[in-house]
Design a protein around this motif. Structure first.
Motif, PDB file in Angstrom:
ATOM      1  N   VAL A 115       0.847  -1.195   0.000  1.00  0.00           N
ATOM      2  CA  VAL A 115       0.000   0.000   0.000  1.00  0.00           C
ATOM      3  C   VAL A 115       0.882   1.244   0.000  1.00  0.00           C
ATOM      4  O   VAL A 115       1.871   1.321   0.743  1.00  0.00           O
ATOM      5  N   SER A 116       0.539   2.197  -0.835  1.00  0.00           N
ATOM      6  CA  SER A 116       1.240   3.487  -0.886  1.00  0.00           C
ATOM      7  C   SER A 116       0.212   4.605  -0.841  1.00  0.00           C
ATOM      8  O   SER A 116      -0.989   4.382  -1.046  1.00  0.00           O
ATOM      9  N   GLN A 117       0.677   5.814  -0.566  1.00  0.00           N
ATOM     10  CA  GLN A 117      -0.187   6.983  -0.492  1.00  0.00           C
ATOM     11  C   GLN A 117       0.397   8.110  -1.321  1.00  0.00           C
ATOM     12  O   GLN A 117       1.626   8.296  -1.353  1.00  0.00           O
ATOM     13  N   ASP A 118      -0.459   8.841  -1.998  1.00  0.00           N
ATOM     14  CA  ASP A 118      -0.014   9.976  -2.787  1.00  0.00           C
ATOM     15  C   ASP A 118       0.696  10.981  -1.873  1.00  0.00           C
ATOM     16  O   ASP A 118       0.122  11.461  -0.889  1.00  0.00           O
ATOM     17  N   GLU A 119       1.940  11.314  -2.185  1.00  0.00           N
ATOM     18  CA  GLU A 119       2.756  12.162  -1.312  1.00  0.00           C
ATOM     19  C   GLU A 119       2.203  13.579  -1.226  1.00  0.00           C
ATOM     20  O   GLU A 119       2.220  14.194  -0.150  1.00  0.00           O
ATOM     21  N   ASP A 120       1.725  14.117  -2.327  1.00  0.00           N
ATOM     22  CA  ASP A 120       1.183  15.480  -2.303  1.00  0.00           C
ATOM     23  C   ASP A 120      -0.058  15.552  -1.428  1.00  0.00           C
ATOM     24  O   ASP A 120      -0.245  16.524  -0.671  1.00  0.00           O
ATOM     25  N   ALA A 121      -0.910  14.537  -1.519  1.00  0.00           N
ATOM     26  CA  ALA A 121      -2.127  14.525  -0.695  1.00  0.00           C
ATOM     27  C   ALA A 121      -1.766  14.433   0.785  1.00  0.00           C
ATOM     28  O   ALA A 121      -2.378  15.099   1.630  1.00  0.00           O
ATOM     29  N   LEU A 122      -0.766  13.634   1.109  1.00  0.00           N
ATOM     30  CA  LEU A 122      -0.338  13.504   2.494  1.00  0.00           C
ATOM     31  C   LEU A 122       0.229  14.815   3.017  1.00  0.00           C
ATOM     32  O   LEU A 122      -0.067  15.232   4.140  1.00  0.00           O
ATOM     33  N   LEU A 123       1.020  15.497   2.215  1.00  0.00           N
ATOM     34  CA  LEU A 123       1.590  16.774   2.631  1.00  0.00           C
ATOM     35  C   LEU A 123       0.491  17.809   2.870  1.00  0.00           C
ATOM     36  O   LEU A 123       0.546  18.568   3.848  1.00  0.00           O
ATOM     37  N   ARG A 124      -0.505  17.822   1.999  1.00  0.00           N
ATOM     38  CA  ARG A 124      -1.622  18.747   2.189  1.00  0.00           C
ATOM     39  C   ARG A 124      -2.352  18.459   3.499  1.00  0.00           C
ATOM     40  O   ARG A 124      -2.760  19.394   4.210  1.00  0.00           O
ATOM     41  N   GLN A 125      -2.507  17.190   3.839  1.00  0.00           N
ATOM     42  CA  GLN A 125      -3.164  16.833   5.091  1.00  0.00           C
ATOM     43  C   GLN A 125      -2.370  17.339   6.300  1.00  0.00           C
ATOM     44  O   GLN A 125      -2.929  17.879   7.253  1.00  0.00           O
ATOM     45  N   ILE A 126      -1.061  17.157   6.228  1.00  0.00           N
ATOM     46  CA  ILE A 126      -0.217  17.580   7.358  1.00  0.00           C
ATOM     47  C   ILE A 126      -0.266  19.093   7.527  1.00  0.00           C
ATOM     48  O   ILE A 126      -0.388  19.604   8.649  1.00  0.00           O
ATOM     49  N   LEU A 127      -0.194  19.825   6.437  1.00  0.00           N
ATOM     50  CA  LEU A 127      -0.262  21.292   6.522  1.00  0.00           C
ATOM     51  C   LEU A 127      -1.627  21.757   7.016  1.00  0.00           C
ATOM     52  O   LEU A 127      -1.724  22.770   7.717  1.00  0.00           O
ATOM     53  N   ALA A 128      -2.674  21.016   6.666  1.00  0.00           N
ATOM     54  CA  ALA A 128      -4.014  21.389   7.111  1.00  0.00           C
ATOM     55  C   ALA A 128      -4.198  21.107   8.601  1.00  0.00           C
ATOM     56  O   ALA A 128      -4.891  21.854   9.305  1.00  0.00           O
ATOM     57  N   ASP A 129      -3.568  20.055   9.099  1.00  0.00           N
ATOM     58  CA  ASP A 129      -3.788  19.633  10.486  1.00  0.00           C
ATOM     59  C   ASP A 129      -2.801  20.230  11.476  1.00  0.00           C
ATOM     60  O   ASP A 129      -3.104  20.332  12.667  1.00  0.00           O
ATOM     61  N   SER A 130      -1.635  20.625  11.013  1.00  0.00           N
ATOM     62  CA  SER A 130      -0.579  21.082  11.919  1.00  0.00           C
ATOM     63  C   SER A 130      -0.340  22.585  11.758  1.00  0.00           C
ATOM     64  O   SER A 130       0.169  23.031  10.720  1.00  0.00           O
ATOM     65  N   SER A 131      -0.671  23.338  12.794  1.00  0.00           N
ATOM     66  CA  SER A 131      -0.444  24.785  12.744  1.00  0.00           C
ATOM     67  C   SER A 131       1.045  25.105  12.702  1.00  0.00           C
ATOM     68  O   SER A 131       1.472  26.062  12.044  1.00  0.00           O
ATOM     69  N   GLU A 132       1.838  24.290  13.373  1.00  0.00           N
ATOM     70  CA  GLU A 132       3.288  24.513  13.371  1.00  0.00           C
ATOM     71  C   GLU A 132       3.858  24.329  11.973  1.00  0.00           C
ATOM     72  O   GLU A 132       4.679  25.138  11.510  1.00  0.00           O
ATOM     73  N   ALA A 133       3.406  23.300  11.276  1.00  0.00           N
ATOM     74  CA  ALA A 133       3.884  23.061   9.912  1.00  0.00           C
ATOM     75  C   ALA A 133       3.438  24.187   8.985  1.00  0.00           C
ATOM     76  O   ALA A 133       4.209  24.635   8.123  1.00  0.00           O
ATOM     77  N   ARG A 134       2.211  24.660   9.162  1.00  0.00           N
ATOM     78  CA  ARG A 134       1.722  25.755   8.314  1.00  0.00           C
ATOM     79  C   ARG A 134       2.540  27.018   8.524  1.00  0.00           C
ATOM     80  O   ARG A 134       2.891  27.726   7.576  1.00  0.00           O
ATOM     81  N   GLU A 135       2.847  27.325   9.775  1.00  0.00           N
ATOM     82  CA  GLU A 135       3.618  28.533  10.074  1.00  0.00           C
ATOM     83  C   GLU A 135       5.009  28.458   9.443  1.00  0.00           C
ATOM     84  O   GLU A 135       5.490  29.442   8.857  1.00  0.00           O
ATOM     85  N   LEU A 136       5.666  27.319   9.585  1.00  0.00           N
ATOM     86  CA  LEU A 136       6.994  27.168   8.992  1.00  0.00           C
ATOM     87  C   LEU A 136       6.924  27.266   7.470  1.00  0.00           C
ATOM     88  O   LEU A 136       7.777  27.912   6.839  1.00  0.00           O
ATOM     89  N   ASN A 137       5.911  26.654   6.893  1.00  0.00           N
ATOM     90  CA  ASN A 137       5.751  26.694   5.441  1.00  0.00           C
ATOM     91  C   ASN A 137       5.477  28.117   4.956  1.00  0.00           C
ATOM     92  O   ASN A 137       6.009  28.559   3.930  1.00  0.00           O
ATOM     93  N   ASP A 138       4.654  28.863   5.709  1.00  0.00           N
ATOM     94  CA  ASP A 138       4.343  30.244   5.335  1.00  0.00           C
ATOM     95  C   ASP A 138       5.596  31.125   5.409  1.00  0.00           C
ATOM     96  O   ASP A 138       5.805  32.010   4.559  1.00  0.00           O
ATOM     97  N   GLU A 139       6.425  30.890   6.405  1.00  0.00           N
ATOM     98  CA  GLU A 139       7.665  31.652   6.530  1.00  0.00           C
ATOM     99  C   GLU A 139       8.568  31.423   5.319  1.00  0.00           C
ATOM    100  O   GLU A 139       9.155  32.365   4.772  1.00  0.00           O
ATOM    101  N   ILE A 140       8.654  30.161   4.912  1.00  0.00           N
ATOM    102  CA  ILE A 140       9.500  29.830   3.755  1.00  0.00           C
ATOM    103  C   ILE A 140       8.950  30.477   2.491  1.00  0.00           C
ATOM    104  O   ILE A 140       9.686  31.082   1.698  1.00  0.00           O
ATOM    105  N   ARG A 141       7.664  30.424   2.283  1.00  0.00           N
ATOM    106  CA  ARG A 141       7.057  30.947   1.067  1.00  0.00           C
ATOM    107  C   ARG A 141       7.107  32.475   1.005  1.00  0.00           C
ATOM    108  O   ARG A 141       7.189  33.074  -0.076  1.00  0.00           O
ATOM    109  N   SER A 142       7.111  33.113   2.185  1.00  0.00           N
ATOM    110  CA  SER A 142       7.142  34.578   2.218  1.00  0.00           C
ATOM    111  C   SER A 142       8.553  35.142   2.099  1.00  0.00           C
ATOM    112  O   SER A 142       8.739  36.350   1.943  1.00  0.00           O
ATOM    113  N   GLY A 143       9.551  34.278   2.230  1.00  0.00           N
ATOM    114  CA  GLY A 143      10.928  34.725   2.184  1.00  0.00           C
ATOM    115  C   GLY A 143      11.457  35.200   3.516  1.00  0.00           C
ATOM    116  O   GLY A 143      12.582  35.701   3.597  1.00  0.00           O
ATOM    117  N   ALA A 144      10.674  35.036   4.579  1.00  0.00           N
ATOM    118  CA  ALA A 144      11.079  35.515   5.906  1.00  0.00           C
ATOM    119  C   ALA A 144      11.691  34.406   6.758  1.00  0.00           C
ATOM    120  O   ALA A 144      11.958  34.619   7.941  1.00  0.00           O
TER     121      ALA A 144
END
Length: 237
Positions: A115-144
């Motif tokens: 059994v395998s899972q689509d990696e992009d779908a899994l990443l989207r789930q983690i970003l949706a569920d984890s506020s810490e992951a979202r904050e880190l991702n937003d910092e990277i995308r903003s250049g800060a």
């Protein structure tokens, strides 16, 4: 000449091998070596034994033919012995173990599930569920982001992926366990998070297959279930 060993069966197995040939070029003739209540299916081993497609197919055909008529201990491709006497001695030395295994495998086949899972779908789930992951991702995308932000996000995501997929693997195995006599979990490779073999008896075969299909449908399109079988029970020998 060295002896190639295909399988071990009980002495009372019908051994209907008419029309089936062994490995090698030209194909070798199958014969049996008997000791007590056990019988090994063997042939002469070619000098240049390698896992060629033709030989792998021949090896598998022997297992399939034997499995259709009773319990069989299918041996992995490439097992050889010095001569027939060495085979007979091995049967005698491990007779109790082989008899017990044949009894455990009676009327059973193996199914192997990956059994395998689509990696992009899994990443989207983690970003949706984890506020810490979202904050880190937003910092990277903003250049800060600081110099360690990407590493921190990678470690967080890797930890989440492992935890989630471990839980999913456990859930799949537990759902199918009631319909199997035994299971053997192996290390997944590639993008798979589960690689497991099930020993399934004839009377549970339909329930096992129905449950596996239901699980695949419930988990959705982002998961890929790859079920192989029925197979000779290599994983339980």
């Amino acid at each position: 000449m060295a002896v190639y060993v295909y399988s071990i069966v009980g002495k009372r197995h019908p051994l209907r091998l008419d029309g089936v040939t062994g490995i090698g070029e030209p194909p070798s003739e199958l014969r049996t070596v008997t000791e007590g209540s056990l019988c090994a299916v063997v042939s002469d081993a070619p000098d240049d034994l390698r896992p060629k497609r033709r030989d792998l197919t021949a090896h598998q055909e022997v297992q399939n033919r034997l499995m259709a008529d009773g319990a069989v201990l299918p041996l992995r491709f490439g097992l050889t012995a010095e001569d027939d006497e060495a085979v007979r001695a091995a049967l005698e030395a491990s007779a109790t173990e082989y008899v017990d295994k044949l009894q455990a495998l009676e009327s059973c086949t193996e199914y192997h599930l990956k059994v395998s899972q689509d990696e992009d779908a899994l990443l989207r789930q983690i970003l949706a569920d984890s506020s810490e992951a979202r904050e880190l991702n937003d910092e990277i995308r903003s250049g800060a982001a600081g110099p360690d932000t990407s590493l921190a996000l990678g470690e967080l995501v890797a930890k989440e992926v492992q935890a989630r997929q471990d839980a999913l693997a456990t859930g799949v195995v537990e759902a199918l366990r009631p319909f199997a006599r035994d299971q053997e979990i192996s290390q997944p490779t590639g993008g798979d998070f589960l690689s497991v073999s099930f020993l399934v008896s004839e009377d549970q075969d339909e329930l096992f297959l129905t449950t596996e299909l239901s699980l695949a449908n419930q988990m959705g399109d982002e998961f890929q279930f790859r079920l192989h079988g029925p197979l000779p029970p290599y994983s339980f020998v």
